[in-house]
Design an enzyme around this catalytic site. Structure first.
Site, PDB file in Angstrom:
ATOM      1  N   LYS A   1       0.847  -1.203   0.000  1.00  0.00           N
ATOM      2  CA  LYS A   1       0.000   0.000   0.000  1.00  0.00           C
ATOM      3  C   LYS A   1       0.881   1.250   0.000  1.00  0.00           C
ATOM      4  CE  LYS A   1      -0.365  -0.276   5.042  1.00  0.00           C
ATOM      5  NZ  LYS A   1      -1.174  -0.827   6.140  1.00  0.00           N
TER       6      LYS A   1
ATOM      7  N   TYR B   1      16.026  30.874   5.284  1.00  0.00           N
ATOM      8  CA  TYR B   1      14.890  31.626   5.814  1.00  0.00           C
ATOM      9  C   TYR B   1      14.978  31.761   7.337  1.00  0.00           C
ATOM     10  CZ  TYR B   1      12.652  30.835   1.280  1.00  0.00           C
ATOM     11  OH  TYR B   1      12.351  30.800  -0.045  1.00  0.00           O
TER      12      TYR B   1
HETATM   13  C1  LIG Z   1      -0.390  -1.795   6.822  1.00  0.00           C
HETATM   14  C2  LIG Z   1      -0.950  -3.069   7.300  1.00  0.00           C
HETATM   15  C3  LIG Z   1      -0.119  -4.191   7.520  1.00  0.00           C
HETATM   16  C4  LIG Z   1       1.392  -4.127   7.433  1.00  0.00           C
HETATM   17  O1  LIG Z   1       1.913  -3.551   8.616  1.00  0.00           O
HETATM   18  P1  LIG Z   1       3.499  -3.520   8.900  1.00  0.00           P
HETATM   19  O2  LIG Z   1       3.590  -3.117  10.329  1.00  0.00           O
HETATM   20  O3  LIG Z   1       4.079  -2.488   7.998  1.00  0.00           O
HETATM   21  O4  LIG Z   1       4.008  -4.875   8.635  1.00  0.00           O
HETATM   22  C5  LIG Z   1      -0.730  -5.387   7.855  1.00  0.00           C
HETATM   23  N1  LIG Z   1      -2.074  -5.467   7.989  1.00  0.00           N
HETATM   24  C6  LIG Z   1      -2.896  -4.420   7.807  1.00  0.00           C
HETATM   25  C7  LIG Z   1      -4.359  -4.588   7.976  1.00  0.00           C
HETATM   26  C8  LIG Z   1      -2.365  -3.176   7.472  1.00  0.00           C
HETATM   27  O5  LIG Z   1      -3.177  -2.133   7.313  1.00  0.00           O
END
Ligand SMILES: *Cc1c(COP(=O)(O)O)cnc(C)c1O
Length: 394
Positions: free
Chosen positions: A55, A285
């Site tokens: 994601k 700045y």
């Molecule tokens: C983002 C997510 C993961 C992965 O989490 P990590 O801590 O990066 O391994 C697993 N399950 C769900 C439902 C998530 O939203």
């Protein structure tokens, strides 16, 4: 050197010395990525599937190339947050199952999910009903695999674990839906204290026991994120959903001994100007930095619009020729300044903001600690203005 096209980013065509003609870029080490996936896969029992969570453009690493590499290295599922993220992978020709971890409910989203053969998460009854009705009204005749998300203590998506059996029975009775998995998400798996994780696991198991009594065919079960995957095998079930660890970072320091992971992402930029400034000269700045002596200043072509957090102004160091160099003055939108008095540098030279140079290393964890945040947020913070460039180091 391999280059790829990212939406919003022009393909990099020039391969000058060092490979890159840009002012600033993100390097993705595909060999390290493949190594991490193989390490994680060998840590799992052979029956446990590995879902790579890609994601948010693979935590800023570039979803398509990451997905292709992890699937070649032992992952068999992909996890995304949204429908467009899933479509991007399908358009790139990826055929493996893709679970959408976020909620989807509009008829347009549902039609896209069936068209692209993505797999949705179901988290409440109204949504399940809309899904079923929308599918019935379309020409699609095969049942769509759906994944039931239970809330066992995260207080995010899903019905409470106590309502799990009832929810599953309702979904089971709806036409055109096939329950492919039941899952939940842990809130504190990276903590040394596993009390909450135990409680969530107990709730998950009690929900599953109740669901079994309803006689529905046993679907896949999954609960573990990176931290839970590394902390305990009893949390693995049929599949683990790993994000952070495939990118080579550890969710917590006490989990570092479990597997050997290599950071995948490095952030680099070029020096665009070098000059000497006299003592008592304000820099950038607000003149938050004033030289106490004559110093050699280098301007670097990267700034907060690229994802270098402005709150690191006057606090961060970068690496040049294997040495640490302090950043000075406020980080600006597109540029930042360094005090390079200690080493001879040239315009055009490459600076490492995150990554390794010689024996020195700067990791996303270092930035996260300085900023009181987590490495996940640092990785996701690099903007698409920075081209993602795949490199393989052997
Ligand atoms: C983002 C997510 C993961 C992965 O989490 P990590 O801590 O990066 O391994 C697993 N399950 C769900 C439902 C998530 O939203």
């Amino acid at each position: 050197m391999l280059n790829w096209k990212h939406p919003n980013v022009a393909t990099i065509k020039c391969e000058t010395s060092g490979g890159i003609c840009q002012r600033a870029w993100v390097e993705i080490d595909l060999a390290a990525l493949a190594h991490n996936v193989r390490q994680l896969k060998s840590f799992l029992s052979p029956e446990t599937a590995l879902m790579a969570v890609v994601k948010a453009d693979a935590y800023g690493h570039g979803a398509i190339t990451v997905a292709q590499t992890v699937l070649q290295s032992g992952a068999s599922w992909l996890g995304v947050a949204t429908v467009p993220e899933g479509i991007e992978l399908r358009e790139a020709g990826i055929k493996e199952p893709i679970l959408i971890l976020g909620a989807t409910h509009t008829p347009e989203q549902i039609k896209a999910i069936t068209y692209w053969q993505l797999q949705p998460t179901l988290c409440n009854f109204k949504q399940a009903l809309v899904f079923s009705q929308t599918l019935e009204a379309t020409a699609e005749c095969k049942p769509v695999p759906v994944h039931i998300k239970l809330d066992t203590g995260m207080s995010r998506l899903g019905p409470s674990w106590q309502e799990a059996a009832e929810f599953v029975q309702l979904v089971q009775r709806l036409p055109k839906l096939h329950i492919a998995s039941i899952y939940s998400h842990l809130a504190t798996a990276e903590s040394v204290d596993q009390t909450v994780t135990r409680q969530q696991q107990t709730r998950f198991e009690s929900a599953i026991a109740q669901i079994k009594t309803t006689g529905i065919p046993q679907p896949l079960l999954h609960l573990a994120n990176s931290a839970a995957t590394l902390s305990e095998r009893a949390l693995h079930y049929n599949m683990v959903r790993v994000g952070l660890a495939i990118y080579g970072l550890y969710p917590a320091t006490h989990l570092q001994s479990k597997v050997n992971l290599k950071p995948v992402l490095q952030v680099k930029a070029r020096i665009t100007q070098v000059k000497t400034i006299p003592p008592q000269t304000g820099v950038s700045y607000g003149h938050q930095f004033i030289s106490d002596r004559e110093l050699v200043l280098a301007v670097v072509g990267i700034g907060y619009a690229d994802g270098v957090p402005r709150n690191l102004s006057n606090k961060m160091t970068v690496l040049i020729r294997g040495q640490r160099v302090p950043q000075i003055g406020a980080i600006t939108m597109d540029q930042l300044m360094l005090d390079v008095s200690a080493i001879p540098v040239q315009e055009g030279e490459v600076v490492t903001l995150l990554g390794q140079d010689g024996s020195e290393k700067i990791s996303a964890d270092d930035w996260a600690t300085e900023l009181s945040t987590i490495s996940w947020e640092i990785l996701c913070g690099f903007k698409h203005r920075l081209p993602r460039v795949a490199v393989e180091r052997f």
